[in-house]
Structures are given as C-alpha cells and as structure tokens.
Design an enzyme around this catalytic site. Structure first.
Site, short mmCIF file in Angstrom:
data_model
loop_
_atom_site.label_atom_id
_atom_site.label_comp_id
_atom_site.label_asym_id
_atom_site.label_seq_id
_atom_site.Cartn_x
_atom_site.Cartn_y
_atom_site.Cartn_z
N GLU A 1 0.94 -1.12 0.03
CA GLU A 1 0.08 0.00 0.12
C GLU A 1 0.75 1.23 -0.05
OE1 GLU A 1 -3.17 0.01 -0.29
OE2 GLU A 1 -3.21 -2.27 -0.43
N GLU B 1 -0.77 10.12 0.88
CA GLU B 1 -1.13 9.79 -0.30
C GLU B 1 -0.47 10.80 -1.59
OE1 GLU B 1 -5.70 9.65 -2.36
OE2 GLU B 1 -5.40 9.62 -0.15
N ASN C 1 -13.31 6.69 9.36
CA ASN C 1 -12.21 5.76 9.64
C ASN C 1 -11.43 6.68 10.59
OD1 ASN C 1 -12.73 3.14 8.41
ND2 ASN C 1 -11.77 4.28 6.51
#
Length: 289
Positions: free
Chosen positions: A142, A151, A189
């Site tokens: 990831e 990101e 989240n």
C-alpha cells in the site's frame, strides 16, 4: 516613600517565594524493562517480565501464556532498554524495507503493538510469524515499500470526506487523505480508529503523519477490527487458518479477488512469500483469493 514602598514590596515577594510550595517533580519516564518473557519459564504471581516493549506482571502462576494475549498478565506500562521479541527483528525489518522513508521506524512499530496485544502474539510461533509477515506485506504494497507517508495524488484529498456522517469533517474537507502504512483514509475511519485508540484523529488527522507509532496503530486498528469487503478481520484470517488470501479480501477484495485483478493478487502473494522467506517461516496455505 516610593523607595520604602519598593523595599517593602520586594521583601514581601521574597518572603512569599521562600514559603511557596516546592515545584512538582517532573513526571517519571518509562521504567526499565524487566527480563524478557520466556515461554518455557514458569512464573509465580507477581512475577514481572517484558514483552513487546512493555512490562507485564503475572496475576497468578503461568507458563507459556503470552503477555497481552491472555488475561493472566497485567500490563505494567511501556519500558525502555529491553530487547524486542516481536516476530520480526529490526535487522529483518531493515532487509524487508531497505528504501523506506525514515518516518517508518522499527521502534514506532514496536511502540504501536500495545494497542492490539494479540496481534502477532496469538497461536504458535509459526502462526505469529505468518501474521506479522502478512501485515507487513500489505504495508509494503500500500505504501510502496514504506516509501510514502501520505497519499501522493492531492487532487483526490477532498473526496475522502463523507459529509453524510453526523460528525462531518471538522479538520476540513481535504484533511482525511491516505496516511501511514496502509494509506488510512476517510473521516469515518479517522473517527472510529481515534475513538478505539483514545486519540482525537477526527480533529487532528495530521497526527498520523507526525507520529510513527500512531501511523502503525491506525494500520493495526484496521487489521485487527475491520472486515472491509471480506468476511473476517485479517487477524482472524491468519490466526484461524484461513490464510493470506483472506487478508487480501479484507483489505481490497472487492477490486482484486475473484478475478478482479489477478496480477495484483499475485504481486501481494509474491511479496508475502519473500517476507516469510526473510524471516524463515513457511507461508502456509490459502495464499490467494
């Protein structure tokens, strides 16, 4: 009179300072680590050991019961100066992630283990090692070998805010982008993980990219508590014998499993087999989804 007043005021101040209560002592840091826990040693009530960077005290007689994985041990807090007994050593961690960002420290991972003490600490030594390897496989996949802390595509940051949630996005619409070893994202989240970990991640999501331990804790939160598109948590998949393939399903199964992206599945399996080879454990069955 002015001079006399100043003298009196100074004397009063000095007298008050002399009679003031002493300053509170500085808070004590973590205790020194007790001797490392051993599965072959019998411990009586009150016996203290260290395990995963924390001290533990036996509530009653015990042998071969992992601290953190069983209720016989009471958590006595973080400790310093001990030896890591995590399933993957620091040298193996360095070999697995030779090009990682300096943010991702081995100690940060060890410090995060207290949040989910049953992680890589349940079952046989082989099971514990496989779970640690599976977890680090997905972290590698990831975050591209732990090279990225957040990101890359900033144009997508605003998407990760779900305003239908009652708590909204108090840190801003573009604040909940992916961070950490599994690119943890979305306001719901951050809210759920923060509540579970005792951290205000909803209002300060940047903590995940400031503190290595918190980054690893968010990844462990998902691993140990969330099914994702699968039918079980990744932790349950590894300790219950379902195998590595079910961890793929729990993390990204809706896009990769059942023929969705076989190349990606093969890449994850190849990385898992590499990591299990580094740490000297067989990868087991159930590798694909």
């Amino acid at each position: 009179m002015t001079v006399l007043s100043a003298v009196i005021a100074t004397a009063a101040f000095l007298s008050g300072a002399a009679n003031a209560a002493p300053a509170a002592p500085a808070a004590a840091g973590p205790a020194s680590c007790a001797p490392l826990w051993s599965s072959s040693t019998a411990y009586s009530a009150g016996g203290t050991v260290s395990h995963h960077g924390r001290n533990w005290t036996a509530k009653w007689w015990t042998q071969n019961e992992n601290p953190g994985a069983t209720t016989v041990w009471a958590d006595a807090g973080a400790c310093t100066g001990g030896v890591s007994d995590f399933a993957i050593s620091e040298a193996e961690f360095d070999e697995i992630f030779p090009d990682r960002d300096p943010f991702y420290t081995y100690q940060g991972l060890i410090d995060a283990l207290h949040a989910y003490p049953r992680f890589a600490n349940t079952g046989t030594e082989q099971t514990r090692s496989r779970e640690a390897a599976a977890f680090l496989t997905h972290a590698d996949f990831e975050s591209v070998g732990l090279q990225y802390v957040k990101e890359i595509n900033e144009a997508n940051y605003w998407i990760k805010c779900d305003y239908s949630q009652p708590f909204g996005c108090p840190a801003g619409q573009s604040a909940y982008y992916g961070r950490g070893p599994i690119m943890f994202s979305w306001n719901f989240n951050y809210k759920a993980a923060g509540d579970a970990l005792g951290l205000d991640l909803l209002n300060d999501p940047w903590l995940v990219e400031r503190d290595p331990s918190v980054a690893w804790q968010t990844a462990l939160w998902y691993w140990n508590t969330q099914n994702g598109p699968g039918t079980m948590t990744s932790h349950d998949a590894m300790v219950g014998g379902a195998g590595f393939g079910e961890t793929i399903r729990s993390l990204n199964g809706s896009l990769e499993c059942d023929g969705g992206n076989p190349e990606s599945v093969r890449a994850r399996v190849a990385k898992y087999e590499h990591i299990t080879d580094v740490i000297g454990v067989a990868p087991g069955s159930g590798l694909t989804c």
